[in-house]
Design a protein around this motif. Structure first.
Motif, PDB file in Angstrom:
ATOM      1  N   ASP A   1      -0.116  -2.639   8.063  1.00  0.00           N
ATOM      2  CA  ASP A   1      -1.270  -2.888   8.923  1.00  0.00           C
ATOM      3  C   ASP A   1      -1.665  -1.626   9.683  1.00  0.00           C
ATOM      4  N   LEU A   2      -0.739  -0.692   9.808  1.00  0.00           N
ATOM      5  CA  LEU A   2      -1.040   0.575  10.472  1.00  0.00           C
ATOM      6  C   LEU A   2      -1.438   1.666   9.478  1.00  0.00           C
ATOM      7  N   LEU A   3      -0.937   1.569   8.245  1.00  0.00           N
ATOM      8  CA  LEU A   3      -1.171   2.631   7.260  1.00  0.00           C
ATOM      9  C   LEU A   3      -2.000   2.158   6.076  1.00  0.00           C
ATOM     10  N   ASP A   4      -2.629   0.988   6.196  1.00  0.00           N
ATOM     11  CA  ASP A   4      -3.230   0.300   5.068  1.00  0.00           C
ATOM     12  C   ASP A   4      -4.448   0.996   4.497  1.00  0.00           C
ATOM     13  N   GLN A   5      -4.451   1.065   3.187  1.00  0.00           N
ATOM     14  CA  GLN A   5      -5.650   1.374   2.424  1.00  0.00           C
ATOM     15  C   GLN A   5      -5.690   0.321   1.329  1.00  0.00           C
ATOM     16  N   ARG A   6      -6.521  -0.693   1.507  1.00  0.00           N
ATOM     17  CA  ARG A   6      -6.533  -1.812   0.560  1.00  0.00           C
ATOM     18  C   ARG A   6      -7.032  -1.341  -0.802  1.00  0.00           C
ATOM     19  N   ALA A   7      -6.269  -1.690  -1.829  1.00  0.00           N
ATOM     20  CA  ALA A   7      -6.656  -1.327  -3.195  1.00  0.00           C
ATOM     21  C   ALA A   7      -7.240  -2.537  -3.896  1.00  0.00           C
TER      22      ALA A   7
ATOM     23  N   ARG B   1       1.630   1.059  -1.960  1.00  0.00           N
ATOM     24  CA  ARG B   1       0.777  -0.113  -2.146  1.00  0.00           C
ATOM     25  C   ARG B   1       1.169  -1.222  -1.195  1.00  0.00           C
ATOM     26  N   ARG B   2       0.188  -1.925  -0.681  1.00  0.00           N
ATOM     27  CA  ARG B   2       0.395  -3.185   0.042  1.00  0.00           C
ATOM     28  C   ARG B   2      -0.073  -4.293  -0.887  1.00  0.00           C
ATOM     29  N   ILE B   3       0.748  -5.338  -1.018  1.00  0.00           N
ATOM     30  CA  ILE B   3       0.414  -6.456  -1.884  1.00  0.00           C
ATOM     31  C   ILE B   3       0.390  -7.718  -1.035  1.00  0.00           C
TER      32      ILE B   3
ATOM     33  N   VAL C   1       3.461 -10.689   2.507  1.00  0.00           N
ATOM     34  CA  VAL C   1       2.996  -9.306   2.391  1.00  0.00           C
ATOM     35  C   VAL C   1       4.156  -8.478   1.852  1.00  0.00           C
ATOM     36  N   PHE C   2       3.875  -7.651   0.858  1.00  0.00           N
ATOM     37  CA  PHE C   2       4.874  -6.757   0.291  1.00  0.00           C
ATOM     38  C   PHE C   2       4.342  -5.334   0.385  1.00  0.00           C
TER      39      PHE C   2
END
Length: 201
Positions: free
Chosen positions: A69-75, A101-103, A109-110
Motif C-alpha cells: 500500500d506504500l510502494l504499490d504500482q498496480r499492474a 508484484r502485488r497480487i 493480498v500477496f
C-alpha cells in the motif's frame, strides 16, 4: 512498448500521504509513533529522501497497512513482465529488496519480492502484519523468529507470523531468495479493520 516504472520515492510519496490522511494523522503524530523525524517524513511525502527497508516497514507497522500500500504500482493486463534490472532496490541494514508484484486475490493480498540477504549485517524487524514466506535459492540463511532459530539452504522454505520480531542473517552470503508477504486485505496488528485508502492513487 513498456511503460517507465515509477521510482520507489515517487510511489511512497503519494501512498504515504494517502495512508496518513486516511488514518487522520498529522506529520507530527506519525513522527511520534514511528520514531521517524518530522522533517524526514515531510521529505518522503514530497518525493525526496532515501527510504530504507527499516523506514518503510516502520511506516507500514504504524499506519497498519500492507507494505505494497506504500510502494504499490498496480499492474494490469493478461501478461505482466517485471524486469529485475528495472526495479529500484529498497535497501536495509542487511537486505536488498526488489518489490516485484502485488497480487489482490479476494480478501487476500500477496506481495512478491526478490530478496538478497547480503551478509554485512543481520536484518531485524520489530514485526509487521501478515505471514512471511521465504524460499531460499542460493546461499545459507538463518531465520530467527520469537526466540526460535532455523537455518535454511537452497530449495528450503520457511514461513512464520510476521507480527513476531524476526531476523534474517546470511550464513553463506549472498543469499538469494523469494519473499512472499501474505495479508488479509483488512489486516492490522490489533485485529481491527483499517481505513480503506482512496482509489486512483
Amino acid at each position: 512498448m513498456e511503460d517507465a516504472t515509477p521510482s520507489i520515492r515517487d510511489m511512497l510519496a503519494v501512498n504515504l500521504r494517502a495512508a496518513r490522511t486516511a488514518r487522520g494523522l498529522s506529520l507530527s503524530e506519525l513522527s511520534r509513533r514511528s520514531g521517524i523525524g518530522k522533517a524526514t517524513l515531510s521529505q518522503l511525502e514530497s518525493g525526496g529522501g532515501n527510504p530504507t527497508i527499516e523506514t518503510v516497514f516502520s511506516l507500514s507497522r504504524v499506519l497498519e497497512v500492507a507494505i505494497s500500500d506504500l510502494l504499490d504500482q498496480r499492474a494490469g493486463g493478461a501478461l505482466t513482465v517485471v524486469r529485475g534490472a528495472d526495479v529500484e532496490v529498497l535497501r536495509g541494514e542487511g537486505v536488498d529488496l526488489r518489490p516485484l508484484r502485488r497480487i489482490d486475490a479476494g480478501d487476500g493480498v500477496f506481495e512478491v519480492y526478490d530478496q538478497v540477504v547480503r551478509g554485512d549485517a543481520p536484518q531485524r524487524s520489530q514485526g509487521h502484519v501478515g505471514i512471511e514466506h521465504t524460499i531460499v535459492q542460493t546461499g545459507s540463511l538463518r531465520v530467527e523468529v520469537a526466540g526460535r532459530t532455523v537455518d535454511a539452504g537452497p530449495g528450503d522454505y520457511v514461513a512464520f507470523d510476521a507480527r513476531e520480531p524476526h531476523c534474517y542473517t546470511a550464513l553463506a552470503a549472498p543469499v538469494h531468495s523469494v519473499l512472499l508477504l501474505q495479508y488479509r486485505a483488512d489486516e492490522r496488528l490489533d485485529g481491527r479493520p483499517h481505513p480503506v485508502l482512496p482509489t486512483g492513487r
